[in-house]
Design a protein around this motif. Structure first.
Motif, PDB file in Angstrom:
ATOM      1  N   PHE A   1       0.915  -1.215   0.076  1.00 12.91           N
ATOM      2  CA  PHE A   1       0.110   0.116   0.036  1.00 12.91           C
ATOM      3  C   PHE A   1       0.875   1.363   0.189  1.00 12.91           C
ATOM      4  O   PHE A   1       1.863   1.191   0.866  1.00 12.91           O
ATOM      5  N   LEU A   2       0.839   2.192  -0.886  1.00 11.08           N
ATOM      6  CA  LEU A   2       1.456   3.254  -1.156  1.00 11.08           C
ATOM      7  C   LEU A   2       0.922   4.439  -0.015  1.00 11.08           C
ATOM      8  O   LEU A   2      -0.295   4.939  -0.055  1.00 11.08           O
ATOM      9  N   GLU A   3       1.849   4.433   0.890  1.00 10.65           N
ATOM     10  CA  GLU A   3       1.490   5.544   2.074  1.00 10.65           C
ATOM     11  C   GLU A   3       1.735   6.916   1.664  1.00 10.65           C
ATOM     12  O   GLU A   3       0.996   7.724   2.002  1.00 10.65           O
ATOM     13  N   LYS A   4       2.926   7.216   0.929  1.00  6.20           N
ATOM     14  CA  LYS A   4       3.630   8.607   0.654  1.00  6.20           C
ATOM     15  C   LYS A   4       4.382   8.576  -0.141  1.00  6.20           C
ATOM     16  O   LYS A   4       5.023   7.606  -0.541  1.00  6.20           O
ATOM     17  N   VAL A   5       4.496   9.547  -1.148  1.00  6.15           N
ATOM     18  CA  VAL A   5       5.420  10.121  -1.868  1.00  6.15           C
ATOM     19  C   VAL A   5       6.180  11.318  -1.564  1.00  6.15           C
ATOM     20  O   VAL A   5       5.365  12.252  -1.386  1.00  6.15           O
ATOM     21  N   ILE A   6       7.323  11.370  -1.373  1.00  7.84           N
ATOM     22  CA  ILE A   6       8.054  12.546  -0.631  1.00  7.84           C
ATOM     23  C   ILE A   6       9.381  12.985  -1.858  1.00  7.84           C
ATOM     24  O   ILE A   6      10.084  12.038  -2.374  1.00  7.84           O
ATOM     25  N   GLU A   7       9.199  13.858  -2.257  1.00  7.57           N
ATOM     26  CA  GLU A   7      10.228  14.527  -2.997  1.00  7.57           C
ATOM     27  C   GLU A   7      11.409  15.286  -2.169  1.00  7.57           C
ATOM     28  O   GLU A   7      11.066  15.991  -1.256  1.00  7.57           O
ATOM     29  N   ILE A   8      12.676  14.798  -2.648  1.00  5.85           N
ATOM     30  CA  ILE A   8      13.530  15.190  -1.683  1.00  5.85           C
ATOM     31  C   ILE A   8      14.766  15.905  -2.546  1.00  5.85           C
ATOM     32  O   ILE A   8      14.540  15.994  -3.995  1.00  5.85           O
ATOM     33  N   GLY A   9      15.578  16.599  -2.071  1.00  4.88           N
ATOM     34  CA  GLY A   9      16.687  17.301  -2.715  1.00  4.88           C
ATOM     35  C   GLY A   9      16.970  18.605  -1.986  1.00  4.88           C
ATOM     36  O   GLY A   9      16.267  19.155  -1.071  1.00  4.88           O
ATOM     37  N   GLY A  10      18.195  19.117  -2.464  1.00  7.35           N
ATOM     38  CA  GLY A  10      18.703  20.331  -1.870  1.00  7.35           C
ATOM     39  C   GLY A  10      17.931  21.560  -2.048  1.00  7.35           C
ATOM     40  O   GLY A  10      17.534  22.472  -0.908  1.00  7.35           O
ATOM     41  N   ALA A  11      16.882  21.787  -3.025  1.00  6.29           N
ATOM     42  CA  ALA A  11      16.015  22.766  -3.245  1.00  6.29           C
ATOM     43  C   ALA A  11      14.755  22.526  -2.487  1.00  6.29           C
ATOM     44  O   ALA A  11      14.014  23.472  -2.144  1.00  6.29           O
ATOM     45  N   VAL A  12      14.168  21.334  -2.088  1.00  3.87           N
ATOM     46  CA  VAL A  12      13.028  21.040  -1.515  1.00  3.87           C
ATOM     47  C   VAL A  12      13.312  21.203   0.145  1.00  3.87           C
ATOM     48  O   VAL A  12      12.259  21.832   0.613  1.00  3.87           O
ATOM     49  N   GLY A  13      14.569  21.154   0.891  1.00  3.31           N
ATOM     50  CA  GLY A  13      14.596  21.183   2.184  1.00  3.31           C
ATOM     51  C   GLY A  13      14.793  20.088   2.815  1.00  3.31           C
ATOM     52  O   GLY A  13      14.532  18.733   2.102  1.00  3.31           O
ATOM     53  N   VAL A  14      15.066  19.964   3.967  1.00  8.28           N
ATOM     54  CA  VAL A  14      15.367  18.748   4.867  1.00  8.28           C
ATOM     55  C   VAL A  14      14.116  17.743   4.726  1.00  8.28           C
ATOM     56  O   VAL A  14      14.241  16.693   4.953  1.00  8.28           O
ATOM     57  N   GLY A  15      12.874  18.262   4.983  1.00  9.78           N
ATOM     58  CA  GLY A  15      11.771  17.500   5.432  1.00  9.78           C
ATOM     59  C   GLY A  15      11.136  16.916   4.100  1.00  9.78           C
ATOM     60  O   GLY A  15      10.583  15.735   4.259  1.00  9.78           O
ATOM     61  N   GLY A  16      11.602  17.209   2.857  1.00  9.58           N
ATOM     62  CA  GLY A  16      11.001  16.842   1.679  1.00  9.58           C
ATOM     63  C   GLY A  16       9.642  17.681   1.450  1.00  9.58           C
ATOM     64  O   GLY A  16       9.270  18.218   2.063  1.00  9.58           O
ATOM     65  N   ARG A  17       9.109  17.199   0.303  1.00  8.75           N
ATOM     66  CA  ARG A  17       7.829  17.527  -0.078  1.00  8.75           C
ATOM     67  C   ARG A  17       6.876  16.551  -0.456  1.00  8.75           C
ATOM     68  O   ARG A  17       7.299  15.614  -1.525  1.00  8.75           O
ATOM     69  N   GLU A  18       5.663  16.440   0.092  1.00 12.12           N
ATOM     70  CA  GLU A  18       4.869  15.321  -0.172  1.00 12.12           C
ATOM     71  C   GLU A  18       4.221  15.443  -1.407  1.00 12.12           C
ATOM     72  O   GLU A  18       3.682  16.563  -2.009  1.00 12.12           O
ATOM     73  N   TRP A  19       3.928  14.429  -1.971  1.00 13.40           N
ATOM     74  CA  TRP A  19       3.094  14.402  -3.401  1.00 13.40           C
ATOM     75  C   TRP A  19       1.990  13.152  -3.236  1.00 13.40           C
ATOM     76  O   TRP A  19       1.912  12.491  -2.326  1.00 13.40           O
ATOM     77  N   ASP A  20       1.164  13.702  -4.129  1.00 10.34           N
ATOM     78  CA  ASP A  20      -0.096  12.863  -4.021  1.00 10.34           C
ATOM     79  C   ASP A  20      -0.242  11.796  -5.290  1.00 10.34           C
ATOM     80  O   ASP A  20      -0.489  12.235  -6.403  1.00 10.34           O
ATOM     81  N   VAL A  21      -0.198  10.708  -5.202  1.00 13.13           N
ATOM     82  CA  VAL A  21      -0.324   9.660  -5.968  1.00 13.13           C
ATOM     83  C   VAL A  21      -1.036   8.537  -5.732  1.00 13.13           C
ATOM     84  O   VAL A  21      -0.911   8.072  -4.871  1.00 13.13           O
ATOM     85  N   ARG A  22      -2.044   8.615  -6.718  1.00 11.52           N
ATOM     86  CA  ARG A  22      -3.245   7.648  -6.327  1.00 11.52           C
ATOM     87  C   ARG A  22      -3.998   7.250  -7.480  1.00 11.52           C
ATOM     88  O   ARG A  22      -4.254   8.150  -8.392  1.00 11.52           O
ATOM     89  N   LEU A  23      -4.942   6.329  -7.506  1.00 13.33           N
ATOM     90  CA  LEU A  23      -5.858   5.856  -8.542  1.00 13.33           C
ATOM     91  C   LEU A  23      -7.185   6.404  -8.149  1.00 13.33           C
ATOM     92  O   LEU A  23      -7.600   6.459  -6.941  1.00 13.33           O
ATOM     93  N   VAL A  24      -7.833   7.085  -8.924  1.00 15.33           N
ATOM     94  CA  VAL A  24      -9.127   7.597  -8.737  1.00 15.33           C
ATOM     95  C   VAL A  24     -10.263   7.195  -9.783  1.00 15.33           C
ATOM     96  O   VAL A  24      -9.579   6.709 -10.912  1.00 15.33           O
ATOM     97  N   THR A  25     -11.455   6.919  -9.670  1.00 17.70           N
ATOM     98  CA  THR A  25     -12.446   6.689 -10.504  1.00 17.70           C
ATOM     99  C   THR A  25     -13.250   7.889 -11.195  1.00 17.70           C
ATOM    100  O   THR A  25     -13.858   8.535 -10.220  1.00 17.70           O
TER     101      THR A  25
END
Length: 402
Positions: free
Chosen positions: A315-339
């Motif tokens: 089960f995909l709980e979360k997607v986080i973007e990381i990297g120097g420009a994002v910051g230490v905590g990362g940035r969460e993405w919304d990835v899911r299937l919808v109807t």
């Protein structure tokens, strides 16, 4: 009136019997003195210039540490000038540049030590370890029912993440035995064999192990040295290094365990991450965490769709973007299937544009990939303003329903 007399009578009587305040007082120094010895690794930081610090190799007497190999500015410092000095003292290079001697932190060491591959930098490694939510407990005497914590890392690389993982589980293991035989000789052959037996018994009794695997032998050997050289190998015994493919290693372990899952967590940092989800699902215990480190969001999409297609227990709980420009905590993405609403109610007229059942988002564009009647939503979470870096997909293995 002395300090002892100013205290309460009861406290004064206790301190007088125990030798006064001296046994309870601390040193007035702001830091502990530590003399640099041969074979130590230190951090040389420019005294005035905020340039990147330099992590030395093991200091050998009679040799020198290269500070700059630039053809226009070649500089070095003799190791004999560093050995014997205390931490935070200043040493001068051949060109007359002053450097302060420091003990490298884990972040300094992994970021600045020589590498043959790009490392996972310290802020990203810390985030990955925190996502596993590890809580190792010290070993209890005479405990026989404690399960071993096993974490699998595929893609050892530089060894930076390996070292962070080893530190995170270090408290779970008892102190490693110190070998008494420094080097094999005819006189200490029996002691050497005893040291090997002690090490083998200790490794079999470990309560937490990091299994790290790389297909490249040179990368694995280099990472092994990186882990071994930090703080005189403090965390090295917590790690088992392997070379080969994921299928070979996990299939062999599953055959040994009778197809019983043995991994608590897994981290995949290699190309075509989605190709290894199935074999990892067989080796991972229920409720374990699988982290995929991918350079692009489309790879996260591929992993997500493959798990759905093959009905893998992830089960995909979360997607986080990381990297120097994002910051230490990362940035969460919304990835899911919808109807789409049009598919929910076939009696309605087909709309020209699919109206997804969710609130409209102001920021971030929506990338949609058709998936047999479903639409894949892929966008940053609402309210973020910065971008850049790679992506972490965090999956949780679902327990099978009886």
């Amino acid at each position: 009136m002395t300090t002892l007399q100013r205290l309460s009578p009861s406290t004064g009587r206790i301190l007088s019997r125990t030798g006064g305040l001296s046994r309870f007082s601390y040193s007035l120094r702001s830091y502990s003195k530590k003399v640099v010895k041969e074979n130590d690794i230190v951090l040389l930081k420019h005294r005035n210039n905020p340039s990147a610090p330099i992590v030395t190799g093991k200091l050998r007497a009679g040799r020198k540490t290269t500070l700059s190999a630039n053809s226009n500015w070649k500089d070095s410092i003799e190791n004999d000038l560093i050995i014997g000095k205390e931490l935070r003292e200043v040493v001068t290079s051949r060109k007359g540049v002053n450097y302060r001697i420091l003990e490298p932190s884990l972040a300094d060491y992994t970021n600045c030590s020589p590498r043959i591959v790009t490392p996972i930098y310290s802020q990203d490694a810390n985030l990955i370890v925190s996502l596993l939510d590890l809580h190792p407990t010290p070993p209890r005497p005479n405990a026989t029912d404690e399960e071993r914590l096993e974490i699998f890392e595929a893609g050892t690389g530089h060894g930076a993440l390996t070292l962070n993982l080893a530190r995170a589980v270090h408290a779970a293991n008892p102190p490693a035995p110190i070998p008494e035989a420094a080097s094999p000789t005819d006189d200490n052959k029996a002691q050497l064999e005893q040291d090997l037996e002690n090490d083998k018994a200790w490794r079999a009794a470990r309560r937490a192990v990091i299994h790290t695997l790389d297909i490249n032998v040179a990368h694995s050997k280099h990472a092994e040295l990186v882990v071994k050289n930090f703080r005189n190998g403090l965390y090295f015994p917590n790690v088992d290094f392997h070379t080969g493919t994921i299928e070979e290693y996990l299939s062999g372990r599953l055959a040994t365990s009778g197809d019983e899952p043995f991994l608590d967590h897994a981290i995949l940092d290699l190309p075509a991450t989605q190709n290894y989800f199935e074999i990892v699902s067989k080796a991972m215990k229920p409720h374990g965490t699988l982290i995929g480190f991918c350079p692009s969001i489309t790879q996260i999409n591929t992993c997500f769709l493959l798990a759905k297609k093959h009905n893998l227990p992830f089960f995909l709980e979360k997607v986080i973007e990381i990297g120097g420009a994002v910051g230490v905590g990362g940035r969460e993405w919304d990835v899911r299937l919808v109807t789409p609403r049009a598919l929910k109610n076939e009696s309605r007229n087909q709309k020209d544009e699919t109206d997804i059942v969710e609130d409209t988002v102001d920021e971030g564009k929506v990338a949609e990939v058709s998936n047999r009647g479903g639409e894949l939503v892929c966008r940053p979470k609402v309210g973020v303003r910065i971008f850049g870096g790679g992506f972490l997909g965090v999956w949780r293995k679902i327990a099978s329903f009886s």
